[in-house]
Write an enzyme that holds these catalytic residues in place. Structure first.
Site, PDB file in Angstrom:
ATOM      1  N   THR A 185      38.702   2.026 -26.182  1.00 29.48           N
ATOM      2  CA  THR A 185      38.871   0.616 -25.840  1.00 29.48           C
ATOM      3  C   THR A 185      39.171  -0.168 -27.103  1.00 29.48           C
ATOM      4  O   THR A 185      38.904   0.288 -28.217  1.00 29.48           O
ATOM      5  CB  THR A 185      37.601   0.063 -25.177  1.00 29.48           C
ATOM      6  OG1 THR A 185      36.515   0.146 -26.119  1.00 29.48           O
ATOM      7  CG2 THR A 185      37.242   0.865 -23.932  1.00 29.48           C
ATOM      8  N   GLU A 332      39.274   2.215 -18.493  1.00 30.50           N
ATOM      9  CA  GLU A 332      38.302   3.091 -17.844  1.00 30.50           C
ATOM     10  C   GLU A 332      38.768   3.632 -16.494  1.00 30.50           C
ATOM     11  O   GLU A 332      38.070   4.445 -15.886  1.00 30.50           O
ATOM     12  CB  GLU A 332      36.980   2.337 -17.654  1.00 30.50           C
ATOM     13  CG  GLU A 332      36.254   2.018 -18.947  1.00 30.50           C
ATOM     14  CD  GLU A 332      36.690   0.700 -19.585  1.00 30.50           C
ATOM     15  OE1 GLU A 332      36.007   0.218 -20.511  1.00 30.50           O
ATOM     16  OE2 GLU A 332      37.733   0.147 -19.166  1.00 30.50           O
ATOM     17  N   TRP A 447      30.907 -22.846 -12.411  1.00 29.54           N
ATOM     18  CA  TRP A 447      31.838 -21.961 -13.114  1.00 29.54           C
ATOM     19  C   TRP A 447      33.258 -22.519 -13.098  1.00 29.54           C
ATOM     20  O   TRP A 447      33.734 -23.026 -12.089  1.00 29.54           O
ATOM     21  CB  TRP A 447      31.849 -20.571 -12.484  1.00 29.54           C
ATOM     22  CG  TRP A 447      30.602 -19.777 -12.682  1.00 29.54           C
ATOM     23  CD1 TRP A 447      29.669 -19.461 -11.747  1.00 29.54           C
ATOM     24  CD2 TRP A 447      30.152 -19.206 -13.912  1.00 29.54           C
ATOM     25  NE1 TRP A 447      28.660 -18.723 -12.306  1.00 29.54           N
ATOM     26  CE2 TRP A 447      28.925 -18.542 -13.645  1.00 29.54           C
ATOM     27  CE3 TRP A 447      30.646 -19.178 -15.213  1.00 29.54           C
ATOM     28  CZ2 TRP A 447      28.200 -17.868 -14.615  1.00 29.54           C
ATOM     29  CZ3 TRP A 447      29.933 -18.498 -16.181  1.00 29.54           C
ATOM     30  CH2 TRP A 447      28.719 -17.858 -15.881  1.00 29.54           C
TER      31      TRP A 447
END
Length: 544
Positions: A185, A332, A447
């Site tokens: 990563t 992943e 949010w």
């Protein structure tokens, strides 16, 4: 009762067996930095793959060993994609855009015994030796012409090794769960993490990408993977092209925006996959230069790494007849999770609904199960409004990282991979990523999606790029600030505020707009919000 099927493992060598026999005359073409192109067919490719396997065997590489590359997109690198895994060894593609200490870390962490590198990477590898990569026992330089001068030792010429090696090599059979490749990563926080792809995972992902409704590559395609071969196997596209017998066109060393366009024109490329920023760069070059290049062959442009702005997708279709589209993936998951296409039952949807789906991550690909969960890991509904953390389960999704102790997880998520992405899923299954968990902005207990604001800003005709980050606020905890690169020098803060006012609630609107010449990006071309926050802090410190 058990099924009466032959127990044949899913191995990458099965792709090569088929392609050599059915599509032996199809081409692998590489742009050369010296001018012109290198071209050969799959028959010669297969012979060179066998020579490479024998060459590595002569250097002591055996089943289970790790061989690393530090290389651009070219035919020798593609030979490594097969020459290493078909012998049961594991290919570690070192990300050349990581910092040197991170590169050294990945080499040591993966345990690479041999490093194959491009000639232009010799100085970088000499510095890696100074940092310390003691497990690397040999260096092999992939080059044309004279062997470069270096203090690397022992050092070999790739072509000289190949010339001495036999083209006879019998592909061994082994367990399909054997490691085929390692990708690390890009280390947004902490050390890079190693994702180990099995043969089984890569075979399944490649077959899925070749399906109609997915990438749909067939043998008539001339495909150019612009995404780097040193990251996530160039999104598994080279394997897909080889399995399908499509011509592969590789961009070579140090490609620039005009190089991509010239290759498309020269080789009549029908499809490319690249980061959104590359699609923007090519568009900008065309507009800026006024140069006419025949891009009429280009039918498909798969853009990833971040959500593409609607204006960019529309520009390519309107200007060139190229269908630009996106998907959603991560290292992943080998790496695709979702792929974007319009279901036939939604073909007549209102235009704004259609665009909302076309700029989403799309639908989960075959064999992929997906869900979103709340803070207690309880599953949330697919209603298009509930926001939760993305969790995945598929035979090509990682269950952990190389030599990293598995993190404890709730029993509710046993057998699932919990990502760091926050998303909504609509009733039709379209996944829209709202943010990385660390980038979601919490203002006054509510949010705010930085991605939604960025996508809206990039539909403004005067905006080239936009990034939104949250900054600390005494009253509201966090507030959004927009970093913007202009296309039109006359664009002002007031213009952008008015533009967003009709699209978002007032409390969503950025408190501030900062205009920059370019936005910070990660090694993979994604917007780098960690660096952006640091840049923002420096700018504010400088103004006090």
């Amino acid at each position: 009762m058990e099924g009466l099927m032959l127990d044949v493992p899913l191995l990458l060598s099965s792709f090569l067996w088929r392609t050599e026999r059915l599509f032996h005359d199809k081409r692998i073409i590489t742009r050369l930095s010296t001018g012109g192109y290198h071209s050969y067919d799959y028959r010669e490719f297969g012979q060179r793959v066998r020579r490479l396997a024998n060459s590595l065997g002569a250097l002591g590489i055996t089943h289970g060993d790790v061989v690393a590359t530090l290389a651009w997109n070219h035919y020798r690198h593609l030979e490594c994609y097969y020459g290493v895994p078909v012998m049961g060894a594991t290919l570690h593609t070192v990300n050349m855009r990581l910092f040197e200490d991170q590169q050294a870390y990945t080499l040591n962490h993966a345990g690479a015994r041999v490093l194959l590198l491009d000639a232009d990477q010799v100085p970088a590898v000499e510095r890696l030796v100074e940092i310390g990569i003691p497990k690397v026992e040999a260096f092999v330089i992939m080059h044309d012409g004279t062997m470069p001068v270096t203090n690397l030792s022992p050092v070999y010429s790739y072509e000289q090794l190949m010339a001495r090696a036999s083209s006879e090599f019998e592909f061994p059979t082994f367990d399909e769960n054997t490691a085929a490749a390692i990708c690390y990563t890009s280390a947004a926080t902490g050390d890079p993490k190693g994702v180990v792809y099995s043969h089984r995972a890569l075979v399944l992902q490649s077959l899925i990408l070749g399906m109609n409704g997915m990438l749909g590559v067939d043998e008539s395609a001339v495909w150019m993977p612009i995404s780097p071969m040193f990251h996530a196997n160039a999104w598994c596209v080279p394997h897909t092209c080889l399995a399908q017998g499509a011509d592969i066109v590789l961009t070579g060393e140090h490609p620039l925006d005009r190089d991509y366009l010239q290759i498309i024109a020269d080789k009549r490329v029908t499809g490319v996959n690249a980061a959104v920023t590359v699609g923007q760069m090519m568009r900008d070059y065309i507009e800026r230069s006024g140069e006419h290049l025949d891009l009429s062959s280009l039918k498909l442009m798969w853009l990833g790494a971040q959500a593409p702005p609607r204006g960019l997708l529309d520009w390519w279709m309107t200007t060139n007849g190229t269908r630009a589209f996106t998907g959603y993936g991560m290292t992943e998951s080998s790496p695709q999770v979702c792929f974007n296409f319009t279901k036939s039952t939604l073909a007549d949807a209102p235009i704004e609904e259609d665009w909302a789906r076309r700029t989403s991550g799309g639908l989960p690909i075959p064999l992929m199960q997906i869900k979103i969960v709340d803070e207690d890991d309880d599953e949330l509904p697919w209603d298009g409004t509930s926001i939760g953390t993305v969790c995945l389960r598929a035979p090509y999704t990682a269950r952990g990282y190389l030599n990293v102790e598995a993190e404890s997880t709730s029993t509710k998520l046993a057998g699932w991979f919990k990502s760091g992405d926050v998303a909504v899923i609509d009733p039709d299954g379209y996944v829209t990523v709202k943010d990385r968990i660390r980038d979601h902005i919490k203002s006054g207990g509510e949010w705010i999606s930085s991605i939604d604001l960025e996508n809206a800003l990039m539909t403004h005709p005067g905006v080239r790029e936009a990034m939104v980050v949250g900054v600390p606020h005494e009253k509201w905890q966090e507030r959004p600030v927009a970093l913007v690169v202009k296309r039109d020098p006359e664009v002002s803060t007031a213009d952008l505020t008015r533009y967003l006012t009709d699209r978002f609630a007032k409390w969503w609107l950025p408190d501030e707009y900062i205009f920059l010449d370019e936005l910070p990006k990660t090694s993979m071309g994604k917007l780098d919000k960690k660096r952006a926050r640091a840049t923002l802090g420096q700018l504010r410190a400088g103004s006090t």
